[in-house]
Design an enzyme around this catalytic site. Structure first.
Site, PDB file in Angstrom:
ATOM      1  N   CYS A 173       0.690  -1.123  -0.143  1.00 12.60           N
ATOM      2  CA  CYS A 173      -0.092   0.010  -0.005  1.00 12.60           C
ATOM      3  C   CYS A 173       0.839   1.297  -0.027  1.00 12.60           C
ATOM      4  O   CYS A 173       0.276   2.375  -0.120  1.00 12.60           O
ATOM      5  CB  CYS A 173      -0.973   0.056   1.212  1.00 12.60           C
ATOM      6  SG  CYS A 173      -1.801  -1.540   1.037  1.00 12.60           S
ATOM      7  N   HIS A 203      -9.185   3.930  -1.616  1.00 11.13           N
ATOM      8  CA  HIS A 203      -7.896   3.519  -1.217  1.00 11.13           C
ATOM      9  C   HIS A 203      -7.555   2.499  -2.569  1.00 11.13           C
ATOM     10  O   HIS A 203      -7.298   1.446  -2.347  1.00 11.13           O
ATOM     11  CB  HIS A 203      -7.803   2.521   0.084  1.00 11.13           C
ATOM     12  CG  HIS A 203      -6.519   2.246   0.272  1.00 11.13           C
ATOM     13  ND1 HIS A 203      -5.166   2.808  -0.257  1.00 11.13           N
ATOM     14  CD2 HIS A 203      -5.867   1.094   1.110  1.00 11.13           C
ATOM     15  CE1 HIS A 203      -4.067   2.140   0.201  1.00 11.13           C
ATOM     16  NE2 HIS A 203      -4.616   1.135   1.149  1.00 11.13           N
ATOM     17  N   LYS A 211      -9.738   6.158   3.978  1.00 10.69           N
ATOM     18  CA  LYS A 211     -11.181   5.705   4.723  1.00 10.69           C
ATOM     19  C   LYS A 211     -12.455   6.198   3.896  1.00 10.69           C
ATOM     20  O   LYS A 211     -13.146   5.524   3.611  1.00 10.69           O
ATOM     21  CB  LYS A 211     -11.207   6.440   6.167  1.00 10.69           C
ATOM     22  CG  LYS A 211     -12.357   6.227   6.734  1.00 10.69           C
ATOM     23  CD  LYS A 211     -12.717   4.824   7.130  1.00 10.69           C
ATOM     24  CE  LYS A 211     -14.256   4.598   7.524  1.00 10.69           C
ATOM     25  NZ  LYS A 211     -14.826   4.358   6.293  1.00 10.69           N
ATOM     26  N   ILE A 250     -12.382  -0.826  -0.921  1.00  8.73           N
ATOM     27  CA  ILE A 250     -11.627  -1.347  -2.144  1.00  8.73           C
ATOM     28  C   ILE A 250     -11.995  -0.416  -3.000  1.00  8.73           C
ATOM     29  O   ILE A 250     -13.220  -0.062  -3.274  1.00  8.73           O
ATOM     30  CB  ILE A 250     -12.064  -2.710  -2.340  1.00  8.73           C
ATOM     31  CG1 ILE A 250     -11.346  -3.629  -1.525  1.00  8.73           C
ATOM     32  CG2 ILE A 250     -11.738  -3.274  -3.879  1.00  8.73           C
ATOM     33  CD1 ILE A 250     -12.084  -5.077  -1.327  1.00  8.73           C
ATOM     34  N   CYS A 277     -13.280   0.772   8.335  1.00  4.22           N
ATOM     35  CA  CYS A 277     -12.156   0.337   7.333  1.00  4.22           C
ATOM     36  C   CYS A 277     -12.349   1.264   6.154  1.00  4.22           C
ATOM     37  O   CYS A 277     -13.408   1.400   5.541  1.00  4.22           O
ATOM     38  CB  CYS A 277     -12.856  -1.114   6.954  1.00  4.22           C
ATOM     39  SG  CYS A 277     -12.826  -2.247   8.302  1.00  4.22           S
ATOM     40  N   SER A 278     -10.927   1.260   5.526  1.00  2.76           N
ATOM     41  CA  SER A 278     -11.081   1.874   4.060  1.00  2.76           C
ATOM     42  C   SER A 278     -11.605   0.872   2.993  1.00  2.76           C
ATOM     43  O   SER A 278     -11.696  -0.320   3.409  1.00  2.76           O
ATOM     44  CB  SER A 278      -9.657   2.287   3.811  1.00  2.76           C
ATOM     45  OG  SER A 278      -8.934   1.028   3.558  1.00  2.76           O
TER      46      SER A 278
END
Lengths: 383, 383
Positions: B83, B331, B327, B208, B205-206
């Protein structure tokens, strides 16, 4: 440009089922560091050349991965550019030193391919091709076969010419204990080996291999070893071209290599005639013939005869692929471009053993990604 | 260090099923080049940040791939570090410029994730973890959940504290037309969202994402545009740590980020208190709390309260993740580190629109690979 190569080493290349990528890298790095006279704590960054660890091994982030393995929590990154990943990692290392952001760095090239099914490896390697080529079901032997056919048609190159490249490189590899194939072969053996993608036969093709290579680069620093010959990188150039063959003007040349080489000669202030020894990207025998012409060693269409006559065999000049090349030393993809630097370093240091080119002062490496999409040229010299 | 950022742009981030990686990159590059006032022919090298194109898309050699797409047959390489791939590509670009081997270069970050099954994406992302973690069946939400539990135990951090990070970042994203999620959310919504890996819930959670970002970097060159604020990168630092959590001394901090940030502040000649605005790697809400402490914005254990009180919300100082962060802006892994530079560039140029931090002069980006194996810090400032 004057980047000191302080140490350089490879593992044996081959089908190394019993050795993990971790241990391959540790072995190469350990030897390179020993030669360099540097302590581990002097290494400020690590550049890892690798193509397939994600697809074949499920492991990415190899920069941090090997930084951890080597117990060096320093700056680290993976560099990828298909079969030119190793050369690109060296280029990144050269940028790192030239930028003065780092004083001494480590370049690592590694690939572990033989644990996987050949079909799986062939499929993953096509990640270097264009999507059109993948969709058409092309493989790299097929693509290079097209280039071979074009070269045969335009310049009268023969299957025997190509076979002579394999014979030479297997002869060189027979003098290299780290090579994957250490037995000399004959023209007859190449010509009668099974056809992979006509006109390319099994012995025209480089193998699937495991292996690692490492070099320590530093800014102007002198090596603290007994051998006083200091080796430097004096040019580092990258160029690109279309991924697919269909977009190229001419299949008998790799234009990215021509452009990168011209710029590299200029950067190093030399001409092709100054090169004593070179490691070139002979993924297939035709690729070495094309490379000889692209690098300006021989005129277009004249390389095949010169190779056949032994001009590039040990004892001739320039001597090409003393390691055995990709063809016979082996081709662990991400390691190849780094290994080329290791071999030229050894030649210029005078530590190449039985395959030593006498009095070699200037050397070149030629690393290609895909069927010519990426070309990386390095020129090295000794004091 | 003083590297001019001449142009910087992102595409919209989100589930962009109808747009190919090619078109995403073309869009971001086109806008960044327009801003820069540079012609395409002035670009001498391309550095591409990407993690998963090989595993998910079967396409490697993205350097040459995008060089071809952009019709720029120049030096090009892909840089990968999970990442942190985007941040590492920017670091490679900074080395390229500082080395003087290149005068003007392009950094591209891109990822296309939403075309694939979530299970497939989750599995491929674990390529950033250690093999022990993969074998144990760990996923990144699980690993960050462990870090959250450790932080809760040691510093009394609460689920509500973490939720307040999500609320802030969704609020910022609601001011960003390029964000994946543009609706503000409430604490209640975060706290009652479904549990992913306790204590982390869905809205901790960020997502997809798909998206691309591009920046044009140059050596001391002035931008030929009306907006006279010139933005520079004044520090670029990378550090690494173990891939796996089990090898870390302390799960409440990301040591690589602490080390990289210290070095970056020194390189830029500033202290944490000088930062007006920062983009940090909030892959999970706990990650932003830890980042606030690692970067020295707040004392260890004190960040949560400060975030809850709005100190890092637009109007406070330092303002964190004006883009919405990973977030809420999204991402797309390889794009993230480049997007962070784009956002800070816009803030310092004064072109950040509704989310503009008034008078922002100095900004920071914090990009993390894996669960803290790689950390990349950049500091930017304007004249």
């Amino acid at each position: 440009m004057k980047i000191a190569v302080l140490g350089a080493a490879t593992t044996k290349f081959g089908e190394l089922w019993h050795i993990s990528p971790r241990d391959l890298v540790k072995e190469a790095v350990s030897e390179a560091l020993d030669q360099s006279g540097c302590s581990r704590s002097q290494i400020e960054a690590i550049f890892v050349g690798n193509m397939l660890s994600g697809v074949l091994g499920g492991q990415e982030n190899l920069g941090a991965f090997f930084a951890e393995e080597l117990n060096l929590p320093v700056s680290a990154m993976k560099v990828e550019g298909a079969c030119a990943s190793g050369g690109l990692a060296v280029h990144a290392g050269v940028m790192a030193i030239t930028s003065s952001l780092y004083q001494t760095i480590l370049v690592v090239g590694v690939e572990k391919m033989t644990d996987h099914k050949p079909e799986e490896v062939a499929k993953s390697l096509m990640g270097a091709g264009s999507d059109v080529e993948r969709q058409a079901g092309a493989t790299f032997p097929g693509l290079y076969a097209l280039m071979a056919r074009a070269h045969m048609k335009k310049y009268g190159t023969t299957e025997k010419d190509m076979a002579s490249v394999a014979v030479k490189n297997h002869y060189h590899a027979s003098l290299n204990s780290h090579a994957q194939f250490t037995r000399p072969i004959t023209l007859e053996q190449v010509l009668t080996s099974s056809i992979v993608a006509s006109p390319l036969k099994l012995l025209d093709c480089s193998p699937i291999s495991d292996g690692a290579a490492a070099v320590v680069l530093s800014k102007n620093k002198k090596q603290k070893t007994k051998n006083k010959k200091q080796v430097y990188i004096t040019a580092s150039v990258v160029a690109t071209d279309s991924l697919g063959l269909a977009e190229r003007q001419d299949l008998t040349t790799i234009d990215a290599a021509v452009r990168a080489a011209k710029k590299a000669y200029k950067m190093a202030g030399i001409t092709p005639g100054d090169i004593d020894v070179a490691e070139v990207h002979d993924c297939f025998t035709i690729a070495e013939i094309i490379a000889m012409e692209d690098l300006g060693f021989f005129k277009k269409g004249k390389a095949a005869a010169s190779i056949r006559e032994g001009k590039t065999t040990l004892g001739g000049r320039p001597v090409i692929n003393t390691s055995g090349g990709l063809k016979a030393c082996g081709h662990p993809v991400g390691a190849t471009g780094v290994k080329q630097i290791v071999e030229i370093y050894k030649q210029l240091k005078g530590t190449a053993g039985k395959k030593q080119v006498k009095g070699a002062k200037i050397g070149l490496t030629h690393n290609v990604g895909g069927s010519g999409a990426t070309a990386v040229i390095h020129i090295l010299r000794r004091d």
